[in-house]
Scaffold this motif. Structure first.
Motif, short mmCIF file in Angstrom:
data_model
loop_
_atom_site.label_atom_id
_atom_site.label_comp_id
_atom_site.label_asym_id
_atom_site.label_seq_id
_atom_site.Cartn_x
_atom_site.Cartn_y
_atom_site.Cartn_z
N THR A 146 0.82 -1.22 0.00
CA THR A 146 0.00 0.00 0.00
C THR A 146 0.85 1.26 0.00
O THR A 146 1.80 1.39 0.78
CB THR A 146 -0.92 0.01 1.24
N VAL A 147 0.50 2.19 -0.87
CA VAL A 147 1.07 3.54 -0.86
C VAL A 147 -0.10 4.51 -1.01
O VAL A 147 -1.21 4.11 -1.34
CB VAL A 147 2.09 3.75 -2.01
N LEU A 148 0.18 5.78 -0.76
CA LEU A 148 -0.85 6.80 -1.00
C LEU A 148 -0.61 7.42 -2.37
O LEU A 148 0.51 7.83 -2.68
CB LEU A 148 -0.81 7.88 0.08
N LEU A 149 -1.65 7.46 -3.17
CA LEU A 149 -1.60 8.13 -4.46
C LEU A 149 -2.49 9.36 -4.36
O LEU A 149 -3.71 9.24 -4.19
CB LEU A 149 -2.09 7.19 -5.57
N ASP A 150 -1.87 10.52 -4.40
CA ASP A 150 -2.60 11.78 -4.15
C ASP A 150 -3.40 11.67 -2.85
O ASP A 150 -4.54 12.14 -2.77
CB ASP A 150 -3.52 12.12 -5.33
N GLY A 151 -2.84 11.02 -1.88
CA GLY A 151 -3.43 10.95 -0.55
C GLY A 151 -4.35 9.78 -0.31
O GLY A 151 -4.80 9.57 0.82
N SER A 152 -4.66 8.99 -1.33
CA SER A 152 -5.56 7.85 -1.15
C SER A 152 -4.80 6.54 -1.27
O SER A 152 -3.95 6.40 -2.15
CB SER A 152 -6.68 7.87 -2.21
N PRO A 153 -5.13 5.56 -0.41
CA PRO A 153 -4.39 4.30 -0.46
C PRO A 153 -4.69 3.49 -1.73
O PRO A 153 -5.85 3.38 -2.15
CB PRO A 153 -4.88 3.54 0.78
N VAL A 154 -3.63 2.97 -2.31
CA VAL A 154 -3.77 2.07 -3.47
C VAL A 154 -2.79 0.91 -3.27
O VAL A 154 -1.80 1.04 -2.55
CB VAL A 154 -3.44 2.77 -4.81
N ASN A 155 -3.08 -0.19 -3.94
CA ASN A 155 -2.15 -1.32 -3.93
C ASN A 155 -1.11 -1.09 -5.02
O ASN A 155 -1.43 -1.09 -6.22
CB ASN A 155 -2.88 -2.63 -4.19
N GLY A 156 0.14 -0.93 -4.60
CA GLY A 156 1.20 -0.67 -5.57
C GLY A 156 1.40 -1.81 -6.56
O GLY A 156 1.91 -1.59 -7.66
N CYS A 157 0.98 -3.02 -6.19
CA CYS A 157 1.17 -4.16 -7.09
C CYS A 157 0.12 -4.20 -8.19
O CYS A 157 0.27 -4.94 -9.16
CB CYS A 157 1.14 -5.48 -6.31
N LEU A 158 -0.94 -3.40 -8.03
CA LEU A 158 -2.00 -3.41 -9.04
C LEU A 158 -1.98 -2.17 -9.93
O LEU A 158 -2.74 -2.09 -10.88
CB LEU A 158 -3.39 -3.50 -8.36
N LEU A 159 -1.14 -1.21 -9.57
CA LEU A 159 -1.09 0.04 -10.32
C LEU A 159 0.16 0.06 -11.20
O LEU A 159 1.27 -0.12 -10.70
CB LEU A 159 -1.06 1.22 -9.33
#
Ligand code: FES
Ligand code: FES
Length: 167
Positions: A51-64
């Motif tokens: 998990t990382v924040l993308l523009d402040g929202s959590p996303v799964n880095g493995c799916l992006l």
């Protein structure tokens, strides 16, 4: 596969990396930029360790895909720390409660929790539990994690992202 140069902003710092179209944000942050606080778990969107924040929202880095992150602000756990390496208040709550054992899940857990608390209000224990459903922990049994997030949410004006020094 052909590679292209990509400009990524991570923890407040600009980076140029060469990526293939199939490289994920997790690949780039962990393998190319050496950010050990972004972790490879399942690789398929199940465990939340990436998990990382993308523009402040959590996303799964493995799916992006990395190319999808261009032009966006990425924040990892290191980005929460102050420029002199001081811990974020949420990290202090985790420390006080012993909410990490091996620590593998901890960065993703914290970033997801931070997003919940920043959304406003004071989440109930059930709301915290629900928000963290996509972050798996093999060690703690979750109770101490919930205690830590509850304490952080109860702070008077919990600090927001402080750092971004690009460590
Ligand atoms: S490694 Fe991304 S969700 Fe498990
Ligand atoms: S502390 Fe080990 S997986 Fe959560």
């Amino acid at each position: 596969m052909s590679r292209r140069k990509l400009a990524l902003r991570v923890n407040g710092r600009d980076h140029e990396v060469w990526v293939t179209p199939s490289d994920t944000v997790l690949d780039v942050l962990h393998d190319d930029l050496g950010l050990a606080d972004v972790r490879y778990g399942c690789g398929e969107g199940v465990c939340g360790t990436c998990t990382v924040l993308l523009d402040g929202s959590p996303v799964n880095g493995c799916l992006l895909l990395a190319v999808q992150a261009e032009g966006h602000d990425i924040t990892t756990l290191r980005g929460l720390m102050s420029s002199d390496g001081g811990m974020h208040p949420l990290q202090k709550c985790f420390l006080r409660h012993g909410a990490a054992q091996c620590g593998f899940c901890t960065p993703g857990m914290m970033l997801t929790a931070l997003d919940l608390v920043r959304a406003g209000g004071r989440p109930s224990r059930e709301e915290i539990r629900y928000a963290l459903v996509g972050n798996l922990c093999r060690c703690t049994g979750y109770t101490k994690i919930l205690d830590a997030v509850e304490e952080y949410a109860a702070l008077d004006g919990p600090d927001d992202i402080q750092g971004g020094a690009g460590r």
